[in-house]
Design a protein around this motif. Sequence first.
Motif, PDB file in Angstrom:
ATOM      1  N   VAL B 148      24.979  29.374  19.814  1.00 29.58           N
ATOM      2  CA  VAL B 148      25.756  28.964  18.639  1.00 29.58           C
ATOM      3  C   VAL B 148      27.071  28.334  19.084  1.00 29.58           C
ATOM      4  CG1 VAL B 148      27.015  29.804  16.642  1.00 29.58           C
ATOM      5  CG2 VAL B 148      24.719  30.642  17.103  1.00 29.58           C
ATOM      6  N   THR B 151      26.525  24.885  20.237  1.00 31.78           N
ATOM      7  CA  THR B 151      26.260  23.975  19.123  1.00 31.78           C
ATOM      8  C   THR B 151      27.566  23.520  18.491  1.00 31.78           C
ATOM      9  OG1 THR B 151      24.300  25.283  18.700  1.00 31.78           O
ATOM     10  CG2 THR B 151      24.923  23.692  17.023  1.00 31.78           C
ATOM     11  N   ALA B 152      28.490  24.475  18.310  1.00 31.30           N
ATOM     12  CA  ALA B 152      29.736  24.168  17.621  1.00 31.30           C
ATOM     13  C   ALA B 152      30.669  23.311  18.466  1.00 31.30           C
ATOM     14  CB  ALA B 152      30.438  25.467  17.233  1.00 31.30           C
ATOM     15  N   VAL B 159      28.807  19.558  12.098  1.00 29.02           N
ATOM     16  CA  VAL B 159      28.333  20.386  13.202  1.00 29.02           C
ATOM     17  C   VAL B 159      28.715  21.842  12.962  1.00 29.02           C
ATOM     18  CG1 VAL B 159      28.428  20.763  15.672  1.00 29.02           C
ATOM     19  CG2 VAL B 159      28.634  18.462  14.771  1.00 29.02           C
ATOM     20  N   LEU B 160      29.956  22.030  12.521  1.00 26.12           N
ATOM     21  CA  LEU B 160      30.410  23.402  12.290  1.00 26.12           C
ATOM     22  C   LEU B 160      29.570  24.062  11.210  1.00 26.12           C
ATOM     23  CD1 LEU B 160      34.250  22.923  12.611  1.00 26.12           C
ATOM     24  CD2 LEU B 160      32.651  23.908  14.253  1.00 26.12           C
ATOM     25  N   ALA B 163      26.301  24.948  12.739  1.00 28.14           N
ATOM     26  CA  ALA B 163      26.454  26.056  13.680  1.00 28.14           C
ATOM     27  C   ALA B 163      26.611  27.378  12.921  1.00 28.14           C
ATOM     28  CB  ALA B 163      27.654  25.816  14.584  1.00 28.14           C
ATOM     29  N   TYR B 166      23.320  28.455  11.779  1.00 24.90           N
ATOM     30  CA  TYR B 166      22.593  28.917  12.954  1.00 24.90           C
ATOM     31  C   TYR B 166      23.018  30.340  13.304  1.00 24.90           C
ATOM     32  CZ  TYR B 166      20.680  28.535  17.743  1.00 24.90           C
ATOM     33  OH  TYR B 166      19.986  28.715  18.910  1.00 24.90           O
ATOM     34  N   LEU B 167      24.338  30.569  13.240  1.00 27.27           N
ATOM     35  CA  LEU B 167      24.874  31.892  13.588  1.00 27.27           C
ATOM     36  C   LEU B 167      24.290  32.964  12.675  1.00 27.27           C
ATOM     37  CD1 LEU B 167      26.906  33.588  15.216  1.00 27.27           C
ATOM     38  CD2 LEU B 167      28.566  33.151  13.418  1.00 27.27           C
ATOM     39  N   TRP B 229      17.058  25.960   9.536  1.00 25.97           N
ATOM     40  CA  TRP B 229      18.338  25.853  10.249  1.00 25.97           C
ATOM     41  C   TRP B 229      18.267  24.931  11.461  1.00 25.97           C
ATOM     42  CZ3 TRP B 229      18.083  27.114  15.335  1.00 25.97           C
ATOM     43  CH2 TRP B 229      16.957  27.866  15.726  1.00 25.97           C
ATOM     44  N   ALA B 233      21.086  21.789  13.294  1.00 29.17           N
ATOM     45  CA  ALA B 233      21.748  22.304  14.494  1.00 29.17           C
ATOM     46  C   ALA B 233      21.365  21.476  15.716  1.00 29.17           C
ATOM     47  CB  ALA B 233      21.378  23.768  14.708  1.00 29.17           C
ATOM     48  N   ALA B 237      24.208  18.618  17.534  1.00 31.52           N
ATOM     49  CA  ALA B 237      24.872  19.083  18.752  1.00 31.52           C
ATOM     50  C   ALA B 237      25.011  17.931  19.745  1.00 31.52           C
ATOM     51  CB  ALA B 237      24.064  20.214  19.368  1.00 31.52           C
TER      52      ALA B 237
END
Lengths: 495, 492
Positions: B148, B151-152, B159-160, B163, B166-167, B229, B233, B237
């Motif tokens: 994660v 990715t961020a 992107v955030l 992410a 994803y988190l 998700w 992501a 990235a």
Amino acid sequence: MTWENSLPLLIVLTSLIPGAIIFFLREDAHSVRTALNMAGAIGKLVLIGIMIIGLEAGTTYETRIPLLPNFDLVLRSDSLSVLFVILSATLWLVTTIYAIGYLEESPNRSRFFGFFSLCVSATMGIALAGNLITLLIFYEFLTICTYPLVVHRGTEKALRGGRTYLVYTLIGGVLLLVAVIWLHVIAGPVEFVDGGALNGIAEEQPALFSLVYLMFVAAFGVKAAIVPLHGWLPRAMVAPAPVSALLHAVAVVKAGAFGIVRITYDLYGINVANALGVLMPLLFATCLTIIVGSLFAVFQDDLKKRLAYSTVSQVSYIILGVALFGPIGSIGGLLHLVHQGVMKITLFFGAGNLAETLGIHKVSEMDGVGRRMPLTMAAFTIGALGMIGVPPTAGFVSKWYLGSGAIEANASWVIGVLVLSSLLNAAYFLPILYRAWFKTQQAPWPEEHNFGGRLETHWMLLMPPIVTGFFALFLGVLPFMLRSLVELIIMREYI
Amino acid sequence: MTTVLPLVIVVPILAAIGAFLLPRWSFGIALVGSLVTVGVVLGLTVEMPEVGAVRHTIGGWRAPLGIDLVLDGLALLMLLLTALIGLAITLYARGYFGKAAPETEKGRQGVYFWALWMFLWAALNALFVSGDVFNLYVTLELLGFSAVALTALAGKPNVLKAAMRYLIVSLSGSLMYLMGVAFLYGGFGALDIALLSSLTRETPALVVAAALMTTGLAMKTALFPLHFWLPPAHANAAAPVSALLSALVVKGSFYILLRLWLEVLYPLADTLVPHVISLLGVGAIVWGSIQAIRQTRLKLLIAYSTVAQLGYLFVLIPILALERDNTLALAGVICFVMAHAAAKAAAFLSAGNILQALADDRLSKFDGLMRALPLTVTAFGLAGLSLVALPPSGGFAAKWLMLNVAIAQGYWGMTVVIVGGGLLAAVYVMRVLGRLFKQAAEPDVMSALKPIPRVMEFSALGLSMLAIVLGFMGVYVLDVLEISALTVAGDS
């Protein structure tokens, strides 16, 4: 590493390695590229010569590389593979010369010749494949390397043609994959053997084995352009002329026909196939294809399209020879494998010369062209007469055997098909010849290109059709050289 | 030499700490860390056929108290795969993040990347060699967090958002897995996989544990319909991170799932559960491929292709659980994991090259790129070959094995899906490649391309060649997989 276990692999590599190097050459490295191409083509012929000498002395050549569990990559020389290998390697040499003359001034040459060489390597692999998985791998590899050649021009039309080509061939390929694995599951690991490998196995589950056989036919039938699976062939005509020549005479269409020959003779065995009753549907399909292909050809004004439909019809002669149970018909089919290649490549070289030198693409533009390009049109005429089956050309010899084979197989109605097809062949070829030789030029040539010199066109474009035209005539007049090899193959299949 | 096994975890962790503490030398430290790790893994690979499976007890504490590291054929192949792909990505990232000083924005990203990537590598290796289900949970969490964070890294708003999503998925997936572990421990009183393998029976506890763990892991592996998700992501990235996520990270959670069904959950093979998993795999192939075909941006297309390709991994689960000694089926799945990892990493790296050169990844802008970036296009083409599963390629070898198993067992539906999925893949791969072959409409567009470091082109090409070479490794994979850890339970 000895000759015995490396020669078949080397025959594949003599075009694979030059091809791989050519990709990395700069566009203007003309002489290096030509040298690599020619060295590969000639080296291959030399190796094939060595192999033939060895075979005469009774040596068997086999390369075996473990690939997947229970499956080896097997490349092996037998008489059938030798037939196809000689044909492809010889015509490749000629086509390479032609392609150099045809394309050396256009963009993306390194890419073109790279894939061109890979294509021939794939064809060699198909010819020498000793089992199904090897055949499958090289068959699919051929699909991949021909796509970039078909779309070489990069135009919207070329991309569309390429897309159609891929749709057909990939679906065929997937069908082949399933058929190969299915057969492997029901019959265990089998290799190609003279007379067939499934003797005594196929009889246990006749329905299942017949179904798998028909799957094989459908899969190979896509590339062999059996009606109704032929749709890609006319659309792939957007490719440059040397590619069309390669597709129709050496590689793709031939690979499909060769696949059916291999499956029938050396996997199932002709006697088993006959006993299963699967030859009858094959016979009907080929007869339909022969007639329908010729009918379509009559109505094409575009020269290359007319030739394409003619291929649809003519390639089915090869499979017709397989479907007629009996040695004479089979000899006719295998002879036609070579004859059709030689004649069709001559026709495509001729069509390419007309397009490249005078800008002629349509039959209706060909009035009086015989006077402007006599040598090209002479070669074209031999090819065309051969397709019709006029004696003493090569085409006559194959039709003669096929006709006799039909009588032998108690299917005299096939002679009717052959006669009708010959009439149709005449109906679409004779008008071309008439226009070229007997009409006078009506309008200026669409786009004349002057190559300088006293010849009617560039010598690299002129020599190939003359050579292959000579072959087309020569194989008819002196049929015994090729025939002894073909008879040898067939004798072994009918034991 | 079995004592070197912990090094596959320790070395990357040291490199991660070093890269973080000494930002000026972060690349050098990461490079040395990568090379040493690759060396250790290669050493283990060479040794494996003689030594066989290895069980290493850290600090001498035996199970159930101590931490056991287990190396069998399956784990070795995963370590090897990670090492080869990891090395290529390390080299690529050098070109991608460049030599910017750590004070600049790009330089700062680079430092974090090196530290996090080394940490992720350590987590992955630890996951592959963990011998008990609780340690697997720990490594799963570490893997999730580093993924994660990576990715961020790119820092843009979308992107955030991706992410963050994803988190949440990653955390809930791990949590479900942990609950499953609790049920296993409650029901059978053991955490060690080898021990559990001899204890599990079809009880309600096992069913609940199976449902929880499978769902959690399927979520983290983005099995349809829990894949939502993944595309944002993976597509948003940075290029080397996309490659890591698609090639390796999702394989980590799948690896646990596979291990569980092979060694712990197999008493449930007769129930509906594995068949449901298999059906979802089919759904993934169909849905992912259709979505991939519909995309207009290259990275999203590749991301949806991942959704589709991951589906294949699940399709064979019923056969794997039912016939645990069917090495052919397992070899098919593992070949697929390896081929997909190599091909997908190559595809994402190529996409990164195109994005960098063109500053755009819309397919409509790609006309004629073939001439401008021949190496990158070749890399993408070879990767595509493997994704479509045309011979000769790793993808073909994998599908060949899978089809052999499916047809032999009479799973005709499965056969159709595996074969049809290849055709769908051909459609989306050709949507890209066809464009690249096209003539450029405006020649000056091509001359306006930004130059990209050679190392980026060559690492993409190297990975795509790995995807092809894997097509000739089927026999090797099968041989290595025969080395099972279940026979060396307990002692080292």
